[in-house]
Design a protein around this motif. Structure first.
Motif, short mmCIF file in Angstrom:
data_model
loop_
_atom_site.label_atom_id
_atom_site.label_comp_id
_atom_site.label_asym_id
_atom_site.label_seq_id
_atom_site.Cartn_x
_atom_site.Cartn_y
_atom_site.Cartn_z
N SER A 24 16.55 -17.85 -14.33
CA SER A 24 15.75 -17.08 -15.29
C SER A 24 15.02 -18.06 -16.21
O SER A 24 15.37 -18.23 -17.38
N ASP A 25 13.98 -18.70 -15.67
CA ASP A 25 13.25 -19.70 -16.44
C ASP A 25 11.75 -19.43 -16.50
O ASP A 25 11.00 -20.20 -17.12
N GLY A 26 11.28 -18.36 -15.85
CA GLY A 26 9.86 -18.04 -15.89
C GLY A 26 8.99 -18.91 -15.01
O GLY A 26 7.78 -18.72 -14.95
N LYS A 27 9.58 -19.88 -14.31
CA LYS A 27 8.80 -20.77 -13.45
C LYS A 27 8.65 -20.16 -12.06
O LYS A 27 9.44 -19.32 -11.64
N HIS A 28 7.64 -20.65 -11.33
CA HIS A 28 7.41 -20.20 -9.97
C HIS A 28 8.34 -20.94 -9.01
O HIS A 28 8.43 -22.16 -9.05
N HIS A 29 9.03 -20.17 -8.17
CA HIS A 29 9.90 -20.74 -7.14
C HIS A 29 9.37 -20.27 -5.79
O HIS A 29 9.36 -19.08 -5.49
N MET A 30 8.93 -21.25 -4.98
CA MET A 30 8.22 -20.92 -3.75
C MET A 30 9.18 -20.60 -2.61
O MET A 30 10.17 -21.30 -2.38
N VAL A 31 8.88 -19.51 -1.89
CA VAL A 31 9.63 -19.08 -0.71
C VAL A 31 8.64 -18.86 0.42
O VAL A 31 7.61 -18.20 0.22
N GLU A 32 8.92 -19.42 1.58
CA GLU A 32 8.05 -19.19 2.74
C GLU A 32 8.49 -17.91 3.43
O GLU A 32 9.65 -17.76 3.81
N VAL A 33 7.57 -16.99 3.58
CA VAL A 33 7.89 -15.65 4.07
C VAL A 33 7.71 -15.53 5.58
O VAL A 33 8.61 -15.11 6.30
N GLN A 34 6.51 -15.87 6.06
CA GLN A 34 6.20 -15.72 7.48
C GLN A 34 5.23 -16.82 7.91
O GLN A 34 4.56 -17.46 7.09
N LYS A 35 5.18 -17.03 9.23
CA LYS A 35 4.19 -17.94 9.82
C LYS A 35 3.46 -17.20 10.94
O LYS A 35 4.09 -16.51 11.74
N TYR A 36 2.14 -17.36 10.95
CA TYR A 36 1.33 -16.69 11.96
C TYR A 36 0.40 -17.71 12.61
O TYR A 36 -0.08 -18.64 11.96
N THR A 37 0.12 -17.50 13.88
CA THR A 37 -0.93 -18.23 14.58
C THR A 37 -2.01 -17.22 14.92
O THR A 37 -1.78 -16.26 15.67
N ILE A 38 -3.22 -17.42 14.35
CA ILE A 38 -4.27 -16.41 14.41
C ILE A 38 -5.48 -16.97 15.16
O ILE A 38 -5.92 -18.11 14.88
N PRO A 39 -6.06 -16.20 16.09
CA PRO A 39 -7.27 -16.67 16.79
C PRO A 39 -8.42 -16.89 15.81
O PRO A 39 -8.58 -16.16 14.83
N ALA A 40 -9.22 -17.91 16.09
CA ALA A 40 -10.34 -18.22 15.20
C ALA A 40 -11.45 -18.90 15.98
O ALA A 40 -11.21 -19.61 16.96
N THR A 41 -12.67 -18.67 15.55
CA THR A 41 -13.83 -19.41 16.05
C THR A 41 -14.41 -20.19 14.87
O THR A 41 -14.25 -19.80 13.71
N TYR A 42 -15.10 -21.30 15.18
CA TYR A 42 -15.55 -22.19 14.12
C TYR A 42 -17.06 -22.37 14.18
O TYR A 42 -17.68 -22.39 15.24
N GLU A 43 -17.63 -22.52 12.98
CA GLU A 43 -19.07 -22.71 12.86
C GLU A 43 -19.34 -23.47 11.57
O GLU A 43 -18.70 -23.24 10.54
N TYR A 44 -20.31 -24.40 11.66
CA TYR A 44 -20.72 -25.11 10.45
C TYR A 44 -21.84 -24.34 9.76
O TYR A 44 -22.74 -23.81 10.42
N TYR A 45 -21.77 -24.31 8.46
CA TYR A 45 -22.75 -23.58 7.64
C TYR A 45 -23.36 -24.54 6.63
O TYR A 45 -22.64 -25.33 5.98
#
Length: 563
Positions: free
Chosen positions: A377-398
């Protein structure tokens, strides 16, 4: 209990002539008072936090404890609870041969809330440092008193008696040596005092940050039960507290411009409930119990003619019915940051995401983490990793060289709707390097999320003004200005890339202003916005050039900015 108190009150008013009867009744009165006092004191139940379900705002805490129940009706009390429990959220269940009659929540102002461990440790350190500070100051006073005593008795010999040289020398040596020693030790204590004051200030500041619960009342829950026989009771208590929550956070990693993206779904958990969550079964819920669950209802909307009231007297320059709308554009900075370390080539270590199960409800999603967690109980952020996903993606330079000549790598992510994501900040990594921050906006209705992965200096873009195509001319009462630009794109990477270049022609908002489109090198043109776009593939070391040219006619007495 009320009947007992009334009986005792009546007995106290009766006067008996028989001394023996009076003694018997007095003894009976004492016994009844002891029984009444004993019956009023609830039995304390020792409990521990077993589960915590953290919402976006607030948390539901579940405690468990065992106790022995006597035959008849008795009261059990859960002590040292937070003082901000939502009373309507309290639930008590049990296992055993007994019946729960009532559950009540109260604040005990005579018993302060129990300090959490880190706050108590800081307070103990503060007390120790204050004791040391008092000692150092007392030693300074001792040396000051000694110095005053020496100075007040520095006379050698009497008024009518001379002093030998050797005695004078010995006296002077003594005074010099002793006063020097006193000053040196006083300074040593002064240095310690300065150091202690700095440490005390740091601890006080930290205590203020931790929001110490000192002088706050303690929460208590009283459970009234009844049982026909003595029995062992296993009790489970749950309640909702406000001072807690979690914030979604993402790490998006792209190995290269040909691979899908890896999205790590994380949560920054915080709490200031006043009780530490130690080795608890933790779950994260996307719901928000603090929001109203009542549906809104539309009412009839009636229109009336508005008659503005005329104001008397001199009108203020700032008065009036017209309002000015100010539109502010906010541009997100995508500056590169320091590179982070490459991931090890050995197998990846497991995280809490490997021990998380997902349960989808009708209105929310719950992520249950099987690994026990500690959240102080210190008001600080404590990080927890919830899930991992591998998502399809296409790439383009802008690139929009009119605004910024750097090319930005954009990942077009599809199918994101099925991953129960929330809007939140996102750390971006490309080819193992940290490239900056972005924001994942899942409120968008588009099927594809466009995520910028930062700048790539290996795509070189320039936009040069062509002097031969930039000129002014006058025809009668009109002026004609022509502008021309050349855009050059070069690929310094070792693989082919897809790139999209964007520019624009000006739009006229006045019939006296005419815009002529002279050259656009095959660009896709949107007449409603004036935007130009070139989309093409660029081979390694290949260079492509595009020209754009336009002319604007307007009254020569006017001034227009064309660049």
């Amino acid at each position: 209990m009320l009947q007992k108190c009334c009986s005792i009150h009546i007995l106290e008013k009766i006067t008996f002539k028989n001394p023996i009867m009076k003694k018997l009744l007095t003894s009976l009165l004492i016994v009844l008072q002891i029984q009444a006092f004993t019956a009023e004191k609830p039995k304390s139940v020792k409990s521990e936090i077993k589960e915590v379900s953290v919402f976006l705002s607030g948390a539901q805490v579940t405690r468990a404890g065992n106790t022995n129940i006597n035959a008849g009706t008795s009261e059990l009390i859960f002590e040292n609870l937070p003082s901000n429990i939502n009373e309507q959220s309290i639930q008590v269940t049990g296992k055993g041969d007994f019946t729960i009659l009532s559950v009540n929540y109260q604040l005990n102002y005579l018993k302060e809330a129990k300090l959490v461990k880190n706050i108590q440790s800081l307070k103990d350190s503060l007390d120790f440092l204050n004791d040391q500070l008092i000692y150092e100051k007392d030693m300074q006073v001792v040396y000051q008193e000694e110095e005053a005593m020496i100075k007040s008795n520095k006379a050698i010999g009497g008024q009518n008696v001379g002093v030998k040289i050797i005695d004078l020398k010995e006296g002077a040596d003594y005074f010099r040596t002793r006063l020097t020693d006193i000053k040196t030790k006083w300074q040593a204590h002064q240095k310690k005092i300065v150091k202690l004051n700095k440490e005390i200030t740091l601890i006080k500041n930290q205590l203020n940050v931790l929001n110490s619960r000192e002088n706050k009342p303690s929460g208590e829950i009283i459970v009234t039960v009844t049982s026909k026989t003595p029995t062992l009771a296993a009790l489970t208590l749950s309640y909702f507290v406000q001072d807690a929550g979690w914030v979604p956070l993402y790490d998006l990693r792209a190995k290269d411009s040909n691979s899908p993206v890896d999205l790590a779904y994380k949560a920054n958990i915080w709490q200031l409930t006043g009780e530490d969550w130690e080795k608890v079964s933790l779950s994260l819920n996307t719901g928000n119990p603090t929001l109203s669950g009542s549906k809104p209802n539309l009412a009839a909307w009636y229109l009336y003619i508005y008659y503005p009231q005329k104001k008397r007297g001199k009108r203020n320059e700032t008065a009036g019915f017209a309002s000015q709308s100010i539109v502010m554009a906010k541009e997100e900075s995508k500056k590169s940051d320091k590179a982070q370390l490459e991931e090890d080539m050995v197998s990846d270590a497991l995280t809490s995401a490997n021990y998380t199960t997902v349960a989808e409800g009708q209105t929310s999603v719950e992520f249950k983490i099987e690994v026990p967690y500690n959240v102080p109980s210190d008001g600080k952020h404590h990080m927890v990793e919830v899930q991992k996903y591998t998502i399809p993606a296409t790439y383009e330079y802008y690139c929009a060289p009119k605004l910024d000549k750097d090319a930005f790598l954009i990942a077009h992510v599809t199918g994101w709707e099925s991953y129960n994501l929330l809007s939140g900040e996102m750390n971006l990594f490309f080819e193992g390097t940290y490239v900056g921050k972005s924001y994942l906006d899942v409120a968008s209705t588009n099927d594809t999320l466009d995520i910028s992965l930062g700048r790539d200096k290996n795509i070189v873009v320039s936009r040069t003004k062509l002097k031969d195509f930039s000129k002014k001319s006058f025809v009668g009462s009109t002026k004609k200005e022509t502008r021309g630009f050349e855009i050059e794109v070069r690929n310094k990477k070792k693989q082919q890339v897809q790139i999209s270049i964007h520019d624009q022609f000006p739009l006229s908002t006045n019939k006296e202003i005419e815009v002529e489109h002279i050259e656009m090198s095959g660009a896709k043109f949107d007449e409603s916005t004036g935007f130009l776009s070139w989309q093409f593939d660029l081979a390694p070391t290949e260079t492509k050039k595009f020209k754009m040219q336009y002319a604007v006619k307007y009254p020569k007495t006017q001034t227009i900015i064309l660049e």
